[in-house]
Scaffold this active site. Structure first.
Site, PDB file in Angstrom:
ATOM      1  N   ASP A 130      -7.938   4.314  12.344  1.00 44.79           N
ATOM      2  CA  ASP A 130      -6.600   4.905  12.297  1.00 44.79           C
ATOM      3  C   ASP A 130      -6.564   6.244  11.571  1.00 44.79           C
ATOM      4  O   ASP A 130      -5.782   7.128  11.923  1.00 44.79           O
ATOM      5  CB  ASP A 130      -5.609   3.933  11.659  1.00 44.79           C
TER       6      ASP A 130
ATOM      7  N   ASP B 108       0.821  -1.214   0.000  1.00 44.31           N
ATOM      8  CA  ASP B 108       0.000   0.000   0.000  1.00 44.31           C
ATOM      9  C   ASP B 108       0.854   1.263   0.000  1.00 44.31           C
ATOM     10  O   ASP B 108       0.659   2.159  -0.828  1.00 44.31           O
ATOM     11  CB  ASP B 108      -0.935   0.014   1.206  1.00 44.31           C
TER      12      ASP B 108
ATOM     13  N   SER C  86      -5.409  -9.023   7.438  1.00 42.56           N
ATOM     14  CA  SER C  86      -4.408  -7.967   7.561  1.00 42.56           C
ATOM     15  C   SER C  86      -3.887  -7.924   8.992  1.00 42.56           C
ATOM     16  O   SER C  86      -4.620  -8.245   9.939  1.00 42.56           O
ATOM     17  CB  SER C  86      -5.001  -6.608   7.183  1.00 42.56           C
TER      18      SER C  86
END
Length: 406
Positions: free
Chosen positions: A127, A18, A181
């Protein structure tokens, strides 16, 4: 913001798929200089590949910093003094790492003259809130770039296509759908998504990375002693340790005894529920030990007030309000309560459980003279009669009134 507004951006960079794509995307979209920042918070990964990838991408300013001691001393320990648990269970391992990363990003932006910062959090999670609240609290005029909210890349396939088009190296295990993840630091690991999305299905054993299963743990218990000074753990079995070394060692004890696993469906700040698998081996031991030493060193009023305030403190951490005045106010109160929280706690670690089996302190409020079942000269039991009658007065008046109305 206009793409012409950004001249230089500090990217929170892991070197993974990412953020590697974000590095290229930032250059293409904003035609700006990119500074990368990679923090070692004890995630257990080799960070040199992140430097190499950044160099290959032509980045000049590359920051890779070991922040493990800062993380534990200035973030984990203050939170542990509060005995903070979000929704009664979660030890906030991801939440507490974000303000430190954000703080260092802002500092690097000032050092390098950057006018923007960038994070890799998605638009569905917590986040993004934690990073950006910290950014704005520390530098109100900072420009914030959140690619997952802006770009057209909406799937992992799209990310891989972009990477291949721009010759961005992709780890082999990133080709295709990841089973889940993972976020990791010295305090915990967090696993979410994909194979874990159905909360009715037990998480497979391969999800767990920091602990062996309780069933596989030793058949004999392990005993350790943790020393405390002003509410912070400072030694194990009499050996003084720095904060990061302390947590590392407790993680080892927790791993070997299958301690610290949590399967939780939590309420995210953004409104949805999510299922996460957390492992906090050392933190679980640390929390139990801290509560053990508080049992004999904290006055009842202080202890109960702390317990009443703890859910609010934990919520502030979870919601990203680390740099808010209310969190700082609560921290001052909590730290005041820890001035005499000194001593030693003995713990029994066994097949997933951690139990306090002994505690002692020169600052102890525990008096064997007062609690003994044998005869004593310090407590007149007859005094209890008046104490009880005074406390019962309102209950008796209520009962009299209710009986008259029948």
């Amino acid at each position: 913001m206009s793409v012409t507004d950004v001249k230089k951006v500090v990217l929170a960079y892991s070197g993974g798929l990412d953020t590697s794509i974000m590095l290229k995307w930032l250059k293409e979209t904003y035609d700006c200089e990119v500074v990368t920042f990679t923090a070692d918070l004890g995630q257990g990964e080799e960070l040199e590949p992140a430097r190499q990838k950044a160099e290959m991408a032509g980045i000049k300013d590359i920051y890779i910093e070991d922040l493990r001691e800062d993380f534990v001393a200035d973030y984990v320990y203050p939170m542990m003094r509060a005995n903070a648990l979000y929704e009664g269970l979660y030890l906030l391992g991801t939440s507490i790492a974000r303000p430190l990363i954000a703080k260092r990003q802002i500092e690097i932006a000032r050092e390098t003259g950057a006018d923007a910062v960038c994070h890799g959090a998605t638009g569905k999670g917590n986040d993004q809130v934690r990073f950006e609240l910290a950014y704005y609290a520390l530098q109100p005029d900072i420009k914030v770039i959140a690619p997952w909210r802006d770009w057209e890349l909406k799937s992992r396939e799209a990310l891989i296509d972009f990477a291949e088009k721009h010759q961005i190296p992709i780890a082999k295990d990133k080709r295709g759908e990841a089973p889940f993840s993972v976020d990791a630091n010295l305090l915990h690991t967090s696993s979410e998504g994909k194979a874990l999305e159905d909360p009715a299905v037990e998480a497979p054993e391969y999800v767990y990375q920091r602990t062996i299963s309780p069933e596989a743990a030793p058949d004999t218990p392990t005993y350790i002693e943790i020393g405390f000074e002003k509410g912070d753990p400072v030694s194990i079995n009499g050996v003084a340790m720095s904060p990061a070394t302390m947590l590392t060692e407790l993680n080892r004890y927790g791993h070997d005894n299958g301690i610290g696993r949590l399967d939780l469906v939590e309420n995210r700040f953004v409104g949805m529920k999510s299922r996460g698998i957390y492992e906090t081996p050392g933190g679980t031991i640390m929390l139990m030990a801290h509560r053990g030493i508080e049992q004999i060193t904290l006055d009842r009023g202080a202890a109960h007030l702390k317990d009443e305030l703890m859910p609010k403190y934990a919520e502030l951490v979870y919601f990203g309000m680390w740099f808010s005045p209310e969190r700082e106010m609560l921290q001052a109160l909590i730290d005041k309560s820890q001035e005499r929280v000194n001593g030693t706690v003995r713990l029994k670690l066994y097949k997933g459980s951690v139990d306090v089996v002994g505690r002692w302190s020169d600052d102890s409020l525990y008096s064997m003279e007062h609690v003994t079942f044998e005869e004593d000269d310090v407590y007149d039991q007859a005094d209890a009669s008046g104490f009880i009658k005074i406390n019962a007065l309102r209950l008796r008046l209520l009962a009299d009134r209710n009986n008259r109305s029948k």
